[in-house]
Design a protein around this motif. Structure first.
Motif, mmCIF file in Angstrom:
data_model
loop_
_atom_site.group_PDB
_atom_site.id
_atom_site.type_symbol
_atom_site.label_atom_id
_atom_site.label_comp_id
_atom_site.label_asym_id
_atom_site.label_seq_id
_atom_site.Cartn_x
_atom_site.Cartn_y
_atom_site.Cartn_z
ATOM 1 N N VAL A 1 120.396 -8.883 -3.321
ATOM 2 C CA VAL A 1 120.863 -8.015 -4.495
ATOM 3 C C VAL A 1 120.664 -8.619 -5.999
ATOM 4 O O VAL A 1 120.054 -7.783 -6.715
ATOM 5 C CB VAL A 1 122.378 -7.897 -4.811
ATOM 6 N N PRO A 2 120.902 -9.774 -6.151
ATOM 7 C CA PRO A 2 120.499 -10.289 -7.570
ATOM 8 C C PRO A 2 118.926 -10.465 -7.873
ATOM 9 O O PRO A 2 118.421 -10.324 -8.986
ATOM 10 C CB PRO A 2 121.025 -11.762 -7.870
ATOM 11 N N ALA A 3 118.254 -10.981 -6.446
ATOM 12 C CA ALA A 3 116.885 -10.876 -6.689
ATOM 13 C C ALA A 3 116.330 -9.426 -7.072
ATOM 14 O O ALA A 3 115.303 -9.375 -7.927
ATOM 15 C CB ALA A 3 116.350 -11.511 -5.404
ATOM 16 N N VAL A 4 116.593 -8.363 -6.539
ATOM 17 C CA VAL A 4 116.284 -7.259 -6.827
ATOM 18 C C VAL A 4 116.738 -6.743 -8.297
ATOM 19 O O VAL A 4 115.728 -6.353 -9.072
ATOM 20 C CB VAL A 4 116.767 -6.014 -5.888
ATOM 21 N N LEU A 5 117.868 -6.950 -8.617
ATOM 22 C CA LEU A 5 118.240 -6.716 -9.976
ATOM 23 C C LEU A 5 117.490 -7.344 -11.057
ATOM 24 O O LEU A 5 116.851 -6.964 -12.071
ATOM 25 C CB LEU A 5 119.830 -7.308 -10.202
ATOM 26 N N CYS A 6 117.146 -8.663 -10.842
ATOM 27 C CA CYS A 6 116.244 -9.439 -11.748
ATOM 28 C C CYS A 6 114.757 -8.982 -11.800
ATOM 29 O O CYS A 6 114.287 -8.911 -12.735
ATOM 30 C CB CYS A 6 116.314 -11.044 -11.421
ATOM 31 N N GLY A 7 114.321 -8.609 -10.328
ATOM 32 C CA GLY A 7 112.884 -8.044 -10.411
ATOM 33 C C GLY A 7 112.786 -6.630 -11.268
ATOM 34 O O GLY A 7 111.832 -6.192 -12.012
ATOM 35 N N LEU A 8 114.134 -5.930 -11.559
ATOM 36 C CA LEU A 8 114.007 -4.575 -12.172
ATOM 37 C C LEU A 8 114.159 -4.857 -13.805
ATOM 38 O O LEU A 8 113.511 -4.297 -14.551
ATOM 39 C CB LEU A 8 115.117 -3.969 -11.974
ATOM 40 N N LEU A 9 114.707 -5.952 -14.080
ATOM 41 C CA LEU A 9 114.955 -6.292 -15.507
ATOM 42 C C LEU A 9 114.233 -7.187 -16.192
ATOM 43 O O LEU A 9 113.999 -7.264 -17.426
ATOM 44 C CB LEU A 9 116.370 -6.600 -15.606
ATOM 45 N N SER A 10 113.768 -8.257 -15.317
ATOM 46 C CA SER A 10 113.197 -9.275 -15.968
ATOM 47 C C SER A 10 111.534 -9.456 -15.469
ATOM 48 O O SER A 10 110.963 -10.048 -15.877
ATOM 49 C CB SER A 10 113.679 -10.724 -15.507
ATOM 50 N N TRP B 1 124.896 -16.309 -4.912
ATOM 51 C CA TRP B 1 124.579 -15.426 -5.970
ATOM 52 C C TRP B 1 124.198 -16.054 -7.221
ATOM 53 O O TRP B 1 123.185 -15.754 -7.758
ATOM 54 C CB TRP B 1 125.944 -14.560 -6.384
ATOM 55 N N LEU B 2 124.688 -16.903 -7.611
ATOM 56 C CA LEU B 2 124.446 -17.802 -8.984
ATOM 57 C C LEU B 2 122.871 -18.434 -8.694
ATOM 58 O O LEU B 2 122.155 -18.577 -9.391
ATOM 59 C CB LEU B 2 125.333 -18.901 -9.314
ATOM 60 N N ALA B 3 122.608 -18.996 -7.396
ATOM 61 C CA ALA B 3 121.309 -19.576 -7.105
ATOM 62 C C ALA B 3 120.389 -18.847 -7.185
ATOM 63 O O ALA B 3 119.282 -18.787 -7.613
ATOM 64 C CB ALA B 3 121.600 -20.265 -5.747
ATOM 65 N N ALA B 4 120.769 -17.599 -6.435
ATOM 66 C CA ALA B 4 119.717 -16.285 -6.436
ATOM 67 C C ALA B 4 119.350 -15.816 -7.652
ATOM 68 O O ALA B 4 117.958 -15.629 -8.127
ATOM 69 C CB ALA B 4 120.214 -15.305 -5.365
ATOM 70 N N PHE B 5 120.257 -15.882 -8.712
ATOM 71 C CA PHE B 5 120.027 -15.285 -9.966
ATOM 72 C C PHE B 5 119.190 -16.255 -10.820
ATOM 73 O O PHE B 5 118.001 -15.766 -11.362
ATOM 74 C CB PHE B 5 121.204 -14.833 -10.792
ATOM 75 N N ALA B 6 119.533 -17.509 -10.543
ATOM 76 C CA ALA B 6 118.768 -18.596 -11.278
ATOM 77 C C ALA B 6 117.434 -18.770 -10.755
ATOM 78 O O ALA B 6 116.408 -18.770 -11.653
ATOM 79 C CB ALA B 6 119.614 -19.762 -11.354
ATOM 80 N N SER B 7 117.201 -18.618 -9.493
ATOM 81 C CA SER B 7 115.902 -18.741 -9.007
ATOM 82 C C SER B 7 115.150 -17.579 -9.206
ATOM 83 O O SER B 7 113.850 -17.697 -9.469
ATOM 84 C CB SER B 7 115.987 -18.782 -7.335
ATOM 85 N N ALA B 8 115.613 -16.271 -9.260
ATOM 86 C CA ALA B 8 114.718 -15.090 -9.810
ATOM 87 C C ALA B 8 114.471 -15.317 -11.016
ATOM 88 O O ALA B 8 113.227 -14.821 -11.233
ATOM 89 C CB ALA B 8 115.456 -13.982 -9.385
ATOM 90 N N GLU B 9 115.103 -15.606 -11.891
ATOM 91 C CA GLU B 9 114.835 -15.700 -13.364
ATOM 92 C C GLU B 9 113.734 -16.876 -13.630
ATOM 93 O O GLU B 9 112.684 -16.558 -14.383
ATOM 94 C CB GLU B 9 115.929 -15.917 -14.075
ATOM 95 N N LEU B 10 113.876 -17.793 -13.102
ATOM 96 C CA LEU B 10 112.909 -18.960 -13.225
ATOM 97 C C LEU B 10 111.665 -18.383 -12.456
ATOM 98 O O LEU B 10 110.417 -18.854 -12.992
ATOM 99 C CB LEU B 10 113.385 -20.133 -12.364
ATOM 100 N N ALA B 11 111.606 -18.022 -11.306
ATOM 101 C CA ALA B 11 110.337 -17.306 -11.028
ATOM 102 C C ALA B 11 109.602 -16.095 -11.653
ATOM 103 O O ALA B 11 108.474 -16.126 -11.717
ATOM 104 C CB ALA B 11 110.523 -16.648 -9.541
ATOM 105 N N LEU B 12 110.436 -15.198 -12.579
ATOM 106 C CA LEU B 12 109.925 -14.259 -13.397
ATOM 107 C C LEU B 12 109.515 -14.627 -14.677
ATOM 108 O O LEU B 12 108.639 -14.158 -15.357
ATOM 109 C CB LEU B 12 110.855 -13.091 -13.284
ATOM 110 N N ARG B 13 110.066 -15.736 -15.150
ATOM 111 C CA ARG B 13 110.049 -16.055 -16.687
ATOM 112 C C ARG B 13 109.360 -17.156 -16.981
ATOM 113 O O ARG B 13 109.234 -17.637 -17.964
ATOM 114 C CB ARG B 13 111.531 -16.002 -17.322
ATOM 115 N N THR B 14 109.197 -18.006 -15.959
ATOM 116 C CA THR B 14 108.172 -19.643 -16.051
ATOM 117 C C THR B 14 107.258 -19.351 -15.164
ATOM 118 O O THR B 14 106.900 -18.470 -14.131
ATOM 119 C CB THR B 14 109.361 -20.608 -15.852
ATOM 120 N N SER B 15 106.342 -20.309 -15.405
ATOM 121 C CA SER B 15 104.965 -20.612 -14.718
ATOM 122 C C SER B 15 105.313 -22.057 -14.008
ATOM 123 O O SER B 15 104.226 -22.267 -13.295
ATOM 124 C CB SER B 15 103.934 -20.780 -15.505
#
Length: 771
Positions: A40-49, A126-140
């Protein structure tokens, strides 16, 4: 697409890390919780970030606020659905977030799958999935999204130190997913890849099998990794709850009433083997009554193991409660798993108690491992000296007493007289039981009580009693001899009806136990042969386990006294003692050396193929330069030095002399193609690159025929094959060269620009633009 693919890999990585909580709760409760909290947080981050056409991603704070709202809604309809329907959602959520970790650390694993405990898994994943998704989308950064998953692993390992099962397969899967994530992000945005989409996927296609091999090696090596110390256990830092009075009336006080009304059905047992059912373990005596010091802790189903004998047998029972009062749960000694009834367990004794008073109709299944002590075990038995054994030697004066009771001296004299001539602690324990069997008679009408005065009357005057009197008298007499003792209440026998045994109130039994070093608590029977159990035409005889134990005690005592053992039982063969010492250091050194050798051979054989694949990729100019470098590698197999200063035509002559004139015919046009691709005004086309590689492949076949495959393989195994000494140079457009010419011989042959144009002497100066 690379970012979204890495987002999917991070979701899988966090989900696998969440499954490591299976040692805390088991796979069944953890799988849906970890899957939902990772996806769920991975999908949410994919839509927003995620990247948007012509627009920047949403700010991080918007994603953070929305994921908190999404978490509250998701956890309410999944993990906390029972609390939501019961109207206790806020309280359960608060307890789960703030206190679940402490409840888990004070619970025997696997912990019960209660909503307030599973909330912790949901929050961490949940916290780990959110942090991993944001790092994957916003950093190289390639490996940065792996760090939150490692944090989930840290929490799960700390909470599941004593849990059943193994996380080795999950750890191997984590290694594979980390490698895949790094490979996926290696050619993502910001990596500088200019090789096209096909070349971008080549490292992934090559690295995926290597990652799988790495995971397999990690899984295979996990069981043999030497560990020299016990893992840190946070449960040692958490204070267990104090012992509670689980029942207002002790089962020992109920024995007299049950014997006077022997036909009342307490519970029924369905099993293929008859065993003594243990009810309560009483190890503390205050001068008036016996009670339990058990520290009961919650458990999902598992009961910790006790001392392991050389021989044991498993038994599975299905027990249904009928008229058994209180909270004590009957089970054979020693239970391992209980299903169908919420229980708490004492880790030391293995005694079971229900969280609420038992009700008629409750059914549960209990799996037990019953020990079988052999003559060899008992013959070498010595008295235990640990803290529990010392507590089991106490003889208090009684509540409010200012001086020791006079009965203690009488009890000591009685016990010494009963065990006169004993040669060992086991001999003392056996002689004391035999003496009481002959000394008093079984009588269910004897007045109840097991304090100093009641037992003094039982031994001095009455000499008639129930199992309560015989067992408690034995326990006190044993303590005066220095034998740590306790009292156990249970049931033996029953009334068989079909495939079910009805255990009645008249089948109640009380027996004493003595603790020996390494063996644990051993049962002794001081009751006369005419006593115990409600008799009937369909009554079940006493189990074979206790009969074997009594015979083994007699034979062990006879062996200690040097007497010949009777032929009543066959002497059990002694099992060799298992050597639990770790393997010597050279075993691990040999394994490590073999792994390194295999890895080296794999690397040196794979490196040339990967290098050739990389040289074939890219623009036509880069491919032509790669073909020249590949040709020089081929000539190295027939003696061309890696540190050389030959011109291209000298390299061609070397090929003609070492391989044949056919090699010169491939090297000269190849050198011309390289010079034209580097200095010509127009860029080379793909057909020129294909022609260069045809010359190189033909040269490779000629070298193989000349040098032989064995020699080429031997050179491939040399460490120099791992290093590419001729890094491909970028193709550049033609430039004006300086007026001052350089001798062609001064240029290294590994740089194709040193090759003079055709029909130019090898020693002639290099002309402008001709290389």
């Amino acid at each position: 697409m690379t970012r979204y693919l890495s987002l999917a890999v991070t979701a899988c990585l966090v989900a696998v890390a969440g499954l490591s909580f299976q040692r805390v709760f088991g796979f069944g409760p953890v799988v849906p919780v970890a899957a939902a909290a990772a996806v769920v947080p991975a999908v949410l981050c994919g839509l927003l970030s995620g990247p948007r056409k012509g627009k920047d991603p949403w700010p991080l704070w918007i994603s953070l606020v929305l994921t908190v709202v999404a978490w509250a809604g998701t956890v309410s309809v999944t993990v906390l659905r029972p609390a939501l329907s019961a109207g206790t959602l806020p309280q359960t959520l608060r307890e789960g977030v703030l206190s679940s970790w402490k409840a888990i650390l004070t619970t025997l694993l696997p912990a019960p799958a209660e909503p307030e405990l599973l909330v912790l898994v949901n929050v961490v994943v949940w916290l780990a999935a959110f942090a991993s998704a944001e790092l994957a989308l916003r950093t190289s950064l390639r490996a940065a999204p792996c760090l939150p998953a490692l944090g989930v692993w840290a929490v799960a390992l700390l909470l599941g130190v004593d849990g059943p099962g193994s996380n080795a397969p999950l750890a191997a899967a984590t290694v594979v997913l980390v490698a895949v994530l790094v490979l996926v992000r290696a050619d993502g945005p910001g990596s500088g890849s200019e090789s096209g989409s096909g070349a971008a996927w080549r490292p992934l296609a090559i690295g995926m099998p290597a990652a799988a091999v790495l995971g397999a090696v990690a899984f295979a090596a996990a069981p043999v990794v030497p560990v020299s110390a016990e893992p840190y256990n946070p449960r040692e830092q958490v204070r267990a709850p104090p012992p509670l009075q689980r029942d207002g009336v002790s089962p020992l006080d109920r024995v007299g009433g049950w014997l006077l009304n022997p036909g009342q059905v307490m519970f029924t047992v369905q099993s293929g083997r008859d065993e003594i059912e243990r009810l309560a373990v009483l190890d503390r005596f205050n001068g008036v009554t016996w009670s339990s010091t058990a520290r009961f802790v919650p458990t999902g189903s598992r009961v910790p193991e006790g001392p392991r004998p050389d021989r044991e047998h498993e038994v599975e029972q299905r027990i249904t409660i009928r008229d058994l009062p209180g909270v004590w749960v009957p089970a054979p000694d020693r239970p391992r798993q209980v299903e169908g009834l919420p229980v708490v367990v004492d880790p030391e004794s293995g005694a079971l108690a229900a969280a609420q008073p038992l009700r008629p109709g409750q059914t549960y299944r209990v799996d037990s491992v019953v020990p079988e002590w052999t003559v060899e075990d008992l013959a070498a038995a010595t008295v235990a000296t640990d803290a529990e054994a010392k507590a089991a030697l106490e003889l208090p004066w009684g509540p409010g007493a200012k001086e020791p009771p006079v009965q203690l001296a009488e009890f000591r004299r009685f016990a010494e007289a009963a065990t006169r001539g004993a040669v060992s602690p086991l001999d003392k324990a056996a002689l004391l039981a035999q003496y009481l069997q002959r000394f008093a008679k079984y009588d269910v009408t004897a007045p109840p009580g097991h304090g100093y005065r009641q037992l003094d009357y039982f031994l001095a005057e009455g000499r008639r009693g129930t199992p309560e009197h015989f067992a408690t008298a034995y326990a006190l007499l044993a303590r005066t001899l220095g034998l740590p003792s306790r009292v156990v209440v249970g049931f033996d026998g029953g009334n068989r009806v079909g495939d079910t045994v009805q255990v009645r109130s008249g089948d109640v039994m009380v027996w004493p136990e003595i603790k020996f070093e390494r063996l644990g608590w051993i049962r002794f029977n001081p009751l006369p042969e005419t006593g115990g159990g409600s008799k009937g035409n369909d009554s079940v005889a006493a189990g074979k386990t206790e009969q074997k134990l009594e015979q083994a005690q007699k034979n062990a005592v006879s062996q200690q006294r040097g007497e010949e053992q009777g032929n009543t039982t066959e002497k059990a063969p002694q099992k060799p003692v298992a050597d639990n010492s770790p393997p010597p250091w050279w075993v691990f050194a040999s394994i490590a050396g073999a792994v390194l050798l295999i890895g080296y051979v794999f690397a040196v054989l794979l490196a040339p193929s990967l290098r050739k694949r990389r040289r074939r990729a890219g623009s036509p100019a880069a491919r032509i330069t790669g073909a020249w470098h590949q040709a020089l590698d081929h000539l190295s197999d027939v003696g061309l030095s890696t540190a050389r200063t030959l011109t291209a035509h000298e390299v061609a002559r070397f090929g003609a002399s070492s391989v044949g004139e056919d090699a010169h015919g491939h090297l000269r046009p190849l050198a011309d193609l390289v010079n034209r691709s580097r200095f010509a005004a127009s860029r080379p086309d793909p057909r020129a690159a294909d022609q260069a590689w045809r010359h190189t492949d033909a040269l490779g076949r000629l070298v193989t025929a000349k040098a032989g495959r064995i020699r080429r393989l031997r050179r491939r195994l040399h460490p120099r094959s791992l290093k590419d000494r001729r890094a491909p140079a970028k193709a550049q457009p033609a430039k004006a060269q300086p007026a001052k010419a350089q001798p062609a011989k001064a240029q290294p042959a590994m740089t194709p620009t040193s090759t003079p144009p055709a029909k130019t002497p090898a020693k002639a100066p290099v002309r402008r633009g001709a290389g």
